[in-house]
Design a protein around this motif. Structure first.
Motif, PDB file in Angstrom:
ATOM      1  N   PRO A  94       9.882  19.533  28.720  1.00 57.61           N
ATOM      2  CA  PRO A  94       9.705  19.190  30.135  1.00 57.61           C
ATOM      3  C   PRO A  94       9.882  17.705  30.450  1.00 57.61           C
ATOM      4  O   PRO A  94      10.019  17.340  31.613  1.00 57.61           O
ATOM      5  CB  PRO A  94       8.260  19.609  30.410  1.00 57.61           C
ATOM      6  N   HIS A  95       9.840  16.851  29.434  1.00 60.77           N
ATOM      7  CA  HIS A  95       9.907  15.402  29.675  1.00 60.77           C
ATOM      8  C   HIS A  95      10.965  14.790  28.756  1.00 60.77           C
ATOM      9  O   HIS A  95      11.163  15.264  27.638  1.00 60.77           O
ATOM     10  CB  HIS A  95       8.563  14.720  29.374  1.00 60.77           C
ATOM     11  N   ASP A  96      11.580  13.718  29.218  1.00 63.32           N
ATOM     12  CA  ASP A  96      12.630  13.105  28.387  1.00 63.32           C
ATOM     13  C   ASP A  96      12.314  11.662  27.990  1.00 63.32           C
ATOM     14  O   ASP A  96      13.152  10.955  27.466  1.00 63.32           O
ATOM     15  CB  ASP A  96      13.990  13.183  29.098  1.00 63.32           C
ATOM     16  N   GLN A  97      11.097  11.217  28.256  1.00 61.91           N
ATOM     17  CA  GLN A  97      10.698   9.858  27.892  1.00 61.91           C
ATOM     18  C   GLN A  97       9.449   9.926  27.003  1.00 61.91           C
ATOM     19  O   GLN A  97       8.581  10.777  27.236  1.00 61.91           O
ATOM     20  CB  GLN A  97      10.341   9.044  29.144  1.00 61.91           C
ATOM     21  N   ALA A  98       9.379   9.029  26.033  1.00 62.53           N
ATOM     22  CA  ALA A  98       8.235   9.059  25.115  1.00 62.53           C
ATOM     23  C   ALA A  98       7.622   7.662  24.971  1.00 62.53           C
ATOM     24  O   ALA A  98       8.343   6.678  24.817  1.00 62.53           O
ATOM     25  CB  ALA A  98       8.663   9.568  23.751  1.00 62.53           C
ATOM     26  N   ILE A  99       6.302   7.633  25.033  1.00 60.34           N
ATOM     27  CA  ILE A  99       5.552   6.397  24.731  1.00 60.34           C
ATOM     28  C   ILE A  99       4.821   6.673  23.421  1.00 60.34           C
ATOM     29  O   ILE A  99       3.919   7.516  23.372  1.00 60.34           O
ATOM     30  CB  ILE A  99       4.526   6.083  25.840  1.00 60.34           C
ATOM     31  N   SER A 100       5.252   6.026  22.361  1.00 58.72           N
ATOM     32  CA  SER A 100       4.603   6.246  21.063  1.00 58.72           C
ATOM     33  C   SER A 100       3.549   5.168  20.859  1.00 58.72           C
ATOM     34  O   SER A 100       3.767   3.999  21.196  1.00 58.72           O
ATOM     35  CB  SER A 100       5.627   6.188  19.938  1.00 58.72           C
ATOM     36  N   MET A 101       2.427   5.572  20.310  1.00 63.33           N
ATOM     37  CA  MET A 101       1.322   4.623  20.113  1.00 63.33           C
ATOM     38  C   MET A 101       0.809   4.766  18.693  1.00 63.33           C
ATOM     39  O   MET A 101       0.791   5.875  18.158  1.00 63.33           O
ATOM     40  CB  MET A 101       0.169   4.933  21.067  1.00 63.33           C
ATOM     41  N   ILE A 102       0.387   3.660  18.112  1.00 64.83           N
ATOM     42  CA  ILE A 102      -0.278   3.779  16.827  1.00 64.83           C
ATOM     43  C   ILE A 102      -1.652   3.120  16.861  1.00 64.83           C
ATOM     44  O   ILE A 102      -1.879   2.131  17.546  1.00 64.83           O
ATOM     45  CB  ILE A 102       0.579   3.299  15.634  1.00 64.83           C
ATOM     46  N   ILE A 103      -2.551   3.753  16.118  1.00 66.39           N
ATOM     47  CA  ILE A 103      -3.936   3.286  16.026  1.00 66.39           C
ATOM     48  C   ILE A 103      -4.210   2.951  14.561  1.00 66.39           C
ATOM     49  O   ILE A 103      -3.996   3.784  13.671  1.00 66.39           O
ATOM     50  CB  ILE A 103      -4.923   4.392  16.481  1.00 66.39           C
ATOM     51  N   ASP A 104      -4.663   1.740  14.347  1.00 68.49           N
ATOM     52  CA  ASP A 104      -5.015   1.270  13.003  1.00 68.49           C
ATOM     53  C   ASP A 104      -6.219   2.071  12.492  1.00 68.49           C
ATOM     54  O   ASP A 104      -7.208   2.227  13.209  1.00 68.49           O
ATOM     55  CB  ASP A 104      -5.374  -0.222  13.115  1.00 68.49           C
ATOM     56  N   GLN A 105      -6.139   2.565  11.260  1.00 69.59           N
ATOM     57  CA  GLN A 105      -7.289   3.292  10.708  1.00 69.59           C
ATOM     58  C   GLN A 105      -8.366   2.332  10.211  1.00 69.59           C
ATOM     59  O   GLN A 105      -9.452   2.756   9.823  1.00 69.59           O
ATOM     60  CB  GLN A 105      -6.857   4.213   9.574  1.00 69.59           C
ATOM     61  N   GLY A 106      -8.075   1.032  10.182  1.00 68.51           N
ATOM     62  CA  GLY A 106      -9.091   0.040   9.830  1.00 68.51           C
ATOM     63  C   GLY A 106      -9.070  -0.319   8.357  1.00 68.51           C
ATOM     64  O   GLY A 106      -9.227   0.546   7.504  1.00 68.51           O
ATOM     65  N   PHE A 107      -8.888  -1.610   8.087  1.00 68.61           N
ATOM     66  CA  PHE A 107      -8.787  -2.062   6.689  1.00 68.61           C
ATOM     67  C   PHE A 107     -10.130  -1.988   5.968  1.00 68.61           C
ATOM     68  O   PHE A 107     -10.222  -1.588   4.809  1.00 68.61           O
ATOM     69  CB  PHE A 107      -8.259  -3.506   6.651  1.00 68.61           C
ATOM     70  N   GLU A 108     -11.190  -2.381   6.670  1.00 65.01           N
ATOM     71  CA  GLU A 108     -12.463  -2.619   5.992  1.00 65.01           C
ATOM     72  C   GLU A 108     -13.017  -1.353   5.327  1.00 65.01           C
ATOM     73  O   GLU A 108     -13.361  -1.361   4.140  1.00 65.01           O
ATOM     74  CB  GLU A 108     -13.470  -3.177   7.008  1.00 65.01           C
ATOM     75  N   THR A 109     -13.096  -0.280   6.091  1.00 68.20           N
ATOM     76  CA  THR A 109     -13.607   0.962   5.512  1.00 68.20           C
ATOM     77  C   THR A 109     -12.650   1.496   4.469  1.00 68.20           C
ATOM     78  O   THR A 109     -13.063   2.012   3.419  1.00 68.20           O
ATOM     79  CB  THR A 109     -13.871   1.984   6.630  1.00 68.20           C
ATOM     80  N   MET A 110     -11.348   1.346   4.728  1.00 69.45           N
ATOM     81  CA  MET A 110     -10.348   1.796   3.746  1.00 69.45           C
ATOM     82  C   MET A 110     -10.551   1.074   2.417  1.00 69.45           C
ATOM     83  O   MET A 110     -10.357   1.641   1.350  1.00 69.45           O
ATOM     84  CB  MET A 110      -8.951   1.513   4.317  1.00 69.45           C
ATOM     85  N   GLU A 111     -10.962  -0.185   2.478  1.00 69.60           N
ATOM     86  CA  GLU A 111     -11.139  -0.969   1.259  1.00 69.60           C
ATOM     87  C   GLU A 111     -12.296  -0.426   0.413  1.00 69.60           C
ATOM     88  O   GLU A 111     -12.253  -0.447  -0.810  1.00 69.60           O
ATOM     89  CB  GLU A 111     -11.414  -2.437   1.629  1.00 69.60           C
ATOM     90  N   GLY A 112     -13.319   0.054   1.092  1.00 74.63           N
ATOM     91  CA  GLY A 112     -14.471   0.579   0.358  1.00 74.63           C
ATOM     92  C   GLY A 112     -14.282   2.009  -0.100  1.00 74.63           C
ATOM     93  O   GLY A 112     -15.107   2.542  -0.838  1.00 74.63           O
ATOM     94  N   ALA A 113     -13.205   2.634   0.369  1.00 72.62           N
ATOM     95  CA  ALA A 113     -13.021   4.066   0.106  1.00 72.62           C
ATOM     96  C   ALA A 113     -12.013   4.306  -1.005  1.00 72.62           C
ATOM     97  O   ALA A 113     -11.163   3.468  -1.296  1.00 72.62           O
ATOM     98  CB  ALA A 113     -12.541   4.747   1.383  1.00 72.62           C
ATOM     99  N   SER A 114     -12.139   5.491  -1.582  1.00 72.98           N
ATOM    100  CA  SER A 114     -11.158   5.909  -2.578  1.00 72.98           C
ATOM    101  C   SER A 114      -9.900   6.428  -1.874  1.00 72.98           C
ATOM    102  O   SER A 114      -8.828   6.500  -2.440  1.00 72.98           O
ATOM    103  CB  SER A 114     -11.777   7.022  -3.428  1.00 72.98           C
ATOM    104  N   GLY A 115     -10.058   6.769  -0.625  1.00 74.33           N
ATOM    105  CA  GLY A 115      -8.951   7.371   0.126  1.00 74.33           C
ATOM    106  C   GLY A 115      -9.135   8.868   0.233  1.00 74.33           C
ATOM    107  O   GLY A 115      -8.604   9.505   1.126  1.00 74.33           O
ATOM    108  N   ASP A 116      -9.887   9.441  -0.704  1.00 78.70           N
ATOM    109  CA  ASP A 116     -10.083  10.897  -0.680  1.00 78.70           C
ATOM    110  C   ASP A 116     -11.560  11.229  -0.878  1.00 78.70           C
ATOM    111  O   ASP A 116     -11.896  12.237  -1.478  1.00 78.70           O
ATOM    112  CB  ASP A 116      -9.214  11.587  -1.737  1.00 78.70           C
ATOM    113  N   ASP A 117     -12.432  10.353  -0.371  1.00 81.57           N
ATOM    114  CA  ASP A 117     -13.862  10.631  -0.522  1.00 81.57           C
ATOM    115  C   ASP A 117     -14.455  11.111   0.802  1.00 81.57           C
ATOM    116  O   ASP A 117     -13.733  11.600   1.660  1.00 81.57           O
ATOM    117  CB  ASP A 117     -14.590   9.401  -1.101  1.00 81.57           C
ATOM    118  N   TRP A 118     -15.761  10.907   0.996  1.00 84.89           N
ATOM    119  CA  TRP A 118     -16.425  11.574   2.120  1.00 84.89           C
ATOM    120  C   TRP A 118     -16.212  10.894   3.467  1.00 84.89           C
ATOM    121  O   TRP A 118     -16.680  11.393   4.488  1.00 84.89           O
ATOM    122  CB  TRP A 118     -17.913  11.772   1.799  1.00 84.89           C
TER     123      TRP A 118
END
Ligand code: SF4
Ligand code: SF4
Length: 738
Positions: free
Chosen positions: A435-459
């Motif tokens: 139905p639409h021919d124009q796109a606005i793509s957006m990205i959201i940072d998942q955040g460095f700080e928590t990622m640093e403390g995480a294994s990537g596949d933990d809780w």
């Protein structure tokens, strides 16, 4: 955005500002704060104001500020300081500027509670609104909303504590700067919206843990938020005004009241030791992520340009990976691996783990985010108003970008939305006619700080994803609503209900390049540490161009993500043609099976965590990024250097979450399974020839309807083996063999 010093030794609950250096009082402060004013989200005299578009979302969050309390209390630490640190860290994870906790005094209660009048309008409107989102559990969401709107509010007499979340203003937009047309006098509303998102999620979190809790905003509240901010040690009174250290008067707050016993912060002294708080260490950021240099990313930048130097990126006419546009195969939404797992295509165990979003429910923080995410589905589409339909494409694009960055989106790109970027059928199996021919793509940072403390596949992994998805649903939803207010059609495509394939749109709009991770588009400033969302519309807009920052060469010389992937889903081999796209095609079945089923955590994003492009944002990292972008031959050395520096390893200082798992009666308790806590494995020599990968291209994709279509892995493996590189594909195309 310069950050000179790493804050890797600073625990998350301390936050980005050095609040621990502030002078505090041992007694309650003498001066009373000014009374809280209600915020009005109606700008009838300026229909183009972004404030109007925020109103519906604010009302929705106000509607779900209360809810059922888990009948069984969860097993959480008893130590009050540990609890307070945890809830503060959760707020900082949500990008709050400052968080404080106070005792809830009776004098804080409003004589008459504030209730957003838009809640009733919203509920009435939604009852008549038809949505196409049957598969997203719309009935459940509607019932939840109805219950919230119609519930008789209980009093909060049992609540003993107030947690205050403060969101700062960035520079007030200059009305003469490009893209500022919608942004006049919207700072308070933006801060209110962002703070309410956090208070809503955390109130829900506390209720899931079995504690009574309610969110309070500048539009719906039982308490005076100004008094709460003072009691929680976040602001003091100066000349009759509320002032926050480092920020002055430019901020907004929301709060959660609860009966959970917590450690409290002392009130701030109105007289701060200036040299200690604002001396050289504050200027350079010696003790904190925020400093005088980087506090406001828009201090010297225009909103339309974003916080990062996107204007410095090399633009190209076509993406750096080949797309055979005329022959891209459109597939039904049903082909998504999470949908396939739910419908039983991937076997009974995967079905059990995916049904009802179990992989989200099993972790309390993500389950807390899930409610607002579901509620926003009801707002993400709708009929356009009788608006002015502005037709200046350049101006429209500037307004969209500036508004998105103003709200807090991390990167925005605009492109066409070709028919081939749409799924062939929606979640219910109905054919999609784009139905639409124009796109606005957006990205959201998942955040460095928590990622640093995480294994990537933990809780915390699933909550990292959901946080970013929720942020897009809110901010992308506001932009879609704004466009509809102007008279055009627009829909925000969220994780719960989306009808476009986002990776190709991100490529076309210049937000990144294809990476080895597969369907993940990598951005030069955020790496792969992102979630995306797209707003489609028929409003004319000027387009951005794709970017080339050398990632194809870099990923050819690096296979760290493939090496570190716990499921072996990422190829160590070359890019190949899949459904008309040239990509490093991963084995999505392996990835989804691991994410849904891992017992040592909830979901996975380890590939994002371990990638060398996942950086803290330090000044010292800039030369390596520059070299990666401009000297392709340096890629192998940089990839090895990254391993030597142990980038992507676990930093226990940054772990703030509890490893809680849902139990059979619905309460949360410490998991009894070993928690995923992986470290890097630089000595693993992963070989492409040792991998067995499967893919499910269009010819073996499932039918579009919501009933089972068992997966044939052997056919998938054969399909992987049949994929060819882009040059052979193009030659076959030229020879008429395809
Ligand atoms: Fe985890 Fe999937 Fe990434 Fe592998 S590809 S690291 S399983 S998210
Ligand atoms: Fe590319 Fe290496 Fe990042 Fe994987 S880890 S996406 S190969 S740069």
């Amino acid at each position: 955005m310069t950050q000179l010093f790493s804050d890797k030794t600073r625990p998350v609950h301390l936050g980005p500002y050095p609040l621990e250096r502030l002078a505090r009082l041992s007694e309650p402060p003498l001066s009373a704060p000014p009374p809280m004013n209600r915020l009005d989200f109606h700008r009838l005299e300026t229909p183009h104001s972004l404030v109007n578009a925020m109103g519906e979302y604010q009302a929705m969050m106000d509607a779900i500020r209360e809810g059922l309390v888990n009948s069984v209390t969860s097993e959480i630490p008893q130590d009050k300081t540990e609890r307070s640190n945890h809830l503060k860290a959760f707020g900082y994870f949500n990008d709050a500027s400052m968080v404080g906790i106070g005792t809830l005094e009776k004098g804080m209660h409003l004589a008459a509670a504030l209730r957003n009048p838009d809640i009733d309008r919203l509920a009435k409107d939604l009852r008549t609104r038809q949505t196409k989102t049957l598969a997203a559990g719309i009935d459940m969401i509607m019932a939840d909303l109805k219950e919230s709107v119609e519930a008789t509010p209980t009093n909060i007499d049992s609540h003993t504590h107030v947690i205050v979340y403060l969101y700062e203003h960035n520079r007030t937009p200059d009305m003469s700067e490009p893209g500022a047309e919608w942004l006049e006098d919207a700072q308070d509303h933006r801060a209110c919206l962002r703070a309410t998102e956090t208070s809503c999620v955390i109130a829900n979190y506390l209720r899931l843990l079995g504690y009574s809790a309610r969110s309070h905003s500048r539009t719906t509240s039982d308490i005076d938020l100004n008094k709460a901010a003072v009691a929680a040690g976040l602001a003091y009174v100066e000349n009759g005004q509320l002032v926050a250290p480092y920020l002055g008067t430019g901020f907004g707050v929301a709060a959660v009241t609860t009966d959970m016993a917590l450690a409290t912060d002392a009130a701030l002294s109105p007289e701060q030791p200036y040299l200690k708080t604002h001396g050289p260490t504050w200027w350079v950021g010696k003790h904190s992520a925020k400093s005088a240099l980087n506090r406001d990313p828009y201090r010297k930048r225009r909103y339309v340009d974003g916080a990062q130097s996107f204007e410095r990126l090399k633009r190209v006419d076509t993406p750096t990976t080949y797309i055979d546009e005329p022959n891209v195969a459109r597939v039904p939404k049903r082909a998504d691996m999470f949908a396939r797992a739910q419908f039983g295509d991937m076997g009974k165990i995967n079905q059990k783990n995916a049904t009802g979003g179990y992989y989200v429910r099993k972790s309390a923080p993500s389950m807390a985010q899930r409610r607002a995410l579901g509620a926003f589905v009801l707002l993400q589409d709708g009929d356009p108003s009788q608006g002015p339909r502005p037709d200046d494409a350049r101006r429209n694009a500037e307004n969209v970008k500036a508004a998105s960055y103003f709200l807090g989106v991390d990167a925005v790109g605009i492109s066409r939305c070709p028919d081939w970027a749409w799924y062939s059928h929606d979640a219910a199996g109905a054919e999609i006619n784009p139905p639409h021919d124009q796109a606005i793509s957006m990205i959201i940072d998942q955040g460095f700080e928590t990622m640093e403390g995480a294994s990537g596949d933990d809780w915390i992994s699933v909550a990292q994803s959901m946080r970013a998805y929720l942020r897009f649903s809110l901010l992308g939803g506001v932009i879609a609503k704004q466009i509809r207010n102007l008279g055009y059609k627009a829909k925000a495509h969220s994780v719960m209900d989306g009808e476009v394939l986002q990776p190709p749109l991100l490529l076309l709009s210049g937000l990144g390049e294809v990476s080895r991770i597969g369907e993940v588009i990598l951005n030069p400033y955020l790496g792969p540490r992102l979630k995306s969302g797209v707003v489609t519309t028929d409003m004319p807009m000027a387009h951005d161009k794709p970017i080339d920052f050398g990632l194809q060469t870099f990923c050819e010389s690096c296979n760290k993500c493939a090496r570190e992937c716990p499921s072996g889903a990422i190829t160590a081999g070359p890019k190949l043609m899949f459904n008309g796209y040239e990509i490093w095609k991963s084995d999505s079945q392996k990835c989804a099976t691991y994410r849904i089923g891992t017992e040592g955590g909830a979901m996975c994003g380890r590939c994002m965590k371990t990638c060398p492009w996942n950086l803290e944002g330090l000044f010292s990292e800039a030369p390596a990024r520059w070299a990666a972008m401009h000297i392709p031959s340096a890629a192998p050395i940089l990839a090895k250097w990254d391993d030597k520096l142990k980038h992507g390893s676990l930093n226990p200082v940054k772990k703030w979450w509890w490893d809680l798992e849902i139990q059979s009666d619905g309460h949360y308790a410490p998991t009894d399974k070993p928690v995923n806590a992986r470290d890097l494995q630089p000595d693993l020599d992963l070989k492409y020839e040792d991998q067995t990968l499967a893919v499910y291209p269009a010819p073996i994709a499932p039918h579009p309807w919501p009933y089972p279509f068992p997966m044939d892995r052997e056919a998938g493996i054969r399909a992987y083996e049949a994929m060819i590189p882009a040059d052979r594909y193009k030659a076959a195309l030229a020879a008429g063999d395809r």
